[in-house]
Design a protein around this motif. Structure first.
Motif, PDB file in Angstrom:
ATOM      1  N   SER A 150       0.826  -1.212   0.000  1.00  0.00           N
ATOM      2  CA  SER A 150       0.000   0.000   0.000  1.00  0.00           C
ATOM      3  C   SER A 150       0.858   1.258   0.000  1.00  0.00           C
ATOM      4  O   SER A 150       0.617   2.194  -0.778  1.00  0.00           O
ATOM      5  CB  SER A 150      -0.910   0.010   1.232  1.00  0.00           C
ATOM      6  N   VAL A 181     -13.976  -4.295   3.196  1.00  0.00           N
ATOM      7  CA  VAL A 181     -13.374  -3.196   3.942  1.00  0.00           C
ATOM      8  C   VAL A 181     -14.506  -2.270   4.364  1.00  0.00           C
ATOM      9  O   VAL A 181     -15.261  -1.778   3.519  1.00  0.00           O
ATOM     10  CB  VAL A 181     -12.352  -2.431   3.077  1.00  0.00           C
ATOM     11  N   MET A 191     -16.239   1.045   2.495  1.00  0.00           N
ATOM     12  CA  MET A 191     -15.841   1.172   1.092  1.00  0.00           C
ATOM     13  C   MET A 191     -17.043   0.862   0.217  1.00  0.00           C
ATOM     14  O   MET A 191     -17.916   0.074   0.590  1.00  0.00           O
ATOM     15  CB  MET A 191     -14.695   0.222   0.761  1.00  0.00           C
ATOM     16  N   PHE A 197     -11.894  -5.014  -5.267  1.00  0.00           N
ATOM     17  CA  PHE A 197     -11.307  -3.873  -5.957  1.00  0.00           C
ATOM     18  C   PHE A 197     -11.044  -4.228  -7.414  1.00  0.00           C
ATOM     19  O   PHE A 197     -10.302  -5.172  -7.705  1.00  0.00           O
ATOM     20  CB  PHE A 197     -10.034  -3.436  -5.248  1.00  0.00           C
ATOM     21  N   ALA A 252      -4.236  -7.209  -3.628  1.00  0.00           N
ATOM     22  CA  ALA A 252      -5.473  -6.496  -3.301  1.00  0.00           C
ATOM     23  C   ALA A 252      -5.192  -5.152  -2.653  1.00  0.00           C
ATOM     24  O   ALA A 252      -5.947  -4.188  -2.843  1.00  0.00           O
ATOM     25  CB  ALA A 252      -6.355  -7.356  -2.394  1.00  0.00           C
ATOM     26  N   GLN A 282      -6.518  -1.732  -4.129  1.00  0.00           N
ATOM     27  CA  GLN A 282      -7.293  -0.791  -3.325  1.00  0.00           C
ATOM     28  C   GLN A 282      -6.740   0.628  -3.446  1.00  0.00           C
ATOM     29  O   GLN A 282      -7.495   1.589  -3.656  1.00  0.00           O
ATOM     30  CB  GLN A 282      -7.319  -1.210  -1.860  1.00  0.00           C
ATOM     31  N   TYR A 310      -7.452   1.996  -6.847  1.00  0.00           N
ATOM     32  CA  TYR A 310      -8.866   2.363  -6.935  1.00  0.00           C
ATOM     33  C   TYR A 310      -9.116   3.723  -6.294  1.00  0.00           C
ATOM     34  O   TYR A 310      -9.805   4.583  -6.847  1.00  0.00           O
ATOM     35  CB  TYR A 310      -9.706   1.273  -6.260  1.00  0.00           C
TER      36      TYR A 310
END
Length: 237
Positions: A55, A111, A114, A119, A177, A181, A184
């Motif tokens: 991330s 999540v 969200m 995603f 993922a 995310q 996105y």
């Protein structure tokens, strides 16, 4: 700018070797190598293993390098009997399988707050990658499906069966993922490319070292050809 993320050095070292006009910047302990591949501006980086590393890496690519596309290349464990070691999975979407807030009424993997459960990743990139696989990696099979990510190395049959039943995933790993995310949230195109290195069951530790090298070779070849093939709309935000 195209961002290429691999969790491990082995997954990106060949890409860095073929880059031209390289310049390295170290941010948050990660080496971001800028340059070009086939005339396309790229930044290649080893994120480190796990969702937090992935991330942070993706957000830096968005904020500091202005990437329009992120390709996450690497290896994974198969969740389907027909997906064999060496085969490639191209993401349709991605789910964080170890997210669990069922106590507040959310389904496993959701999540909280969200607006999506899974995603999404880019259909155009996936289509190009699939065509490359079918034309140039004819000794393996290519699959399109959901990628599952969690901070767990799945190596037992019971966990594998649970993930298959709950999420309908095609493969499992530890970063995709999280990257999807962040992409996105930032409006960036993304694709997760996974070559299968093990069967994500009781044989995982036995298979992993033996088949990792070939799986990475397939990923690198596909990623290189994908960079060569995509047009400017995929590297401009």
């Amino acid at each position: 700018m195209i961002g290429i993320i691999g969790a491990m050095e082995e997954e990106i070292s060949k890409l860095k070797e073929i880059m031209e006009n390289k310049e390295t910047k170290v941010i948050a302990g990660m080496e971001f190598v800028q340059g070009s591949i086939s005339g396309k501006s790229v930044t290649v980086v080893r994120s480190g293993i796990g969702k937090v590393n992935a991330s942070a890496c993706t957000q830096i690519l968005a904020d500091r390098f202005g990437v329009g596309t992120v390709i996450n290349t690497g290896i994974a464990g198969s969740l389907k009997n027909e997906i064999n070691i060496g085969d490639i999975v191209l993401s349709t979407d991605a789910v964080i399988h170890d997210m669990n807030v069922e106590g507040f009424g959310y389904p496993r993997g959701q999540v909280p707050r969200m607006d999506v459960f899974a995603f999404p990743t880019d259909d155009g990139l996936r289509s190009i990658a699939k065509e490359i696989c079918e034309k140039e990696l004819t000794n393996i099979s290519v699959f399109e499906g959901r990628v599952l990510s969690g901070d767990i190395f799945v190596s037992d049959r019971a966990t594998k069966e649970d993930l298959k039943k709950t999420f309908g995933g095609y493969c499992t790993e530890m970063e995709g993922a999280a990257i999807a995310q962040v992409a996105y949230l930032n409006g960036i195109k993304a694709l997760i490319v996974r070559a299968i290195s093990d069967k994500a069951d009781d044989s995982a530790s036995m298979d992993y070292a033996e088949f990792e090298r070939k799986a990475i070779e397939n990923c690198v070849k596909l990623t290189t050809r994908l960079i060569e093939t995509i047009d400017t709309s995929y590297y401009c935000q």
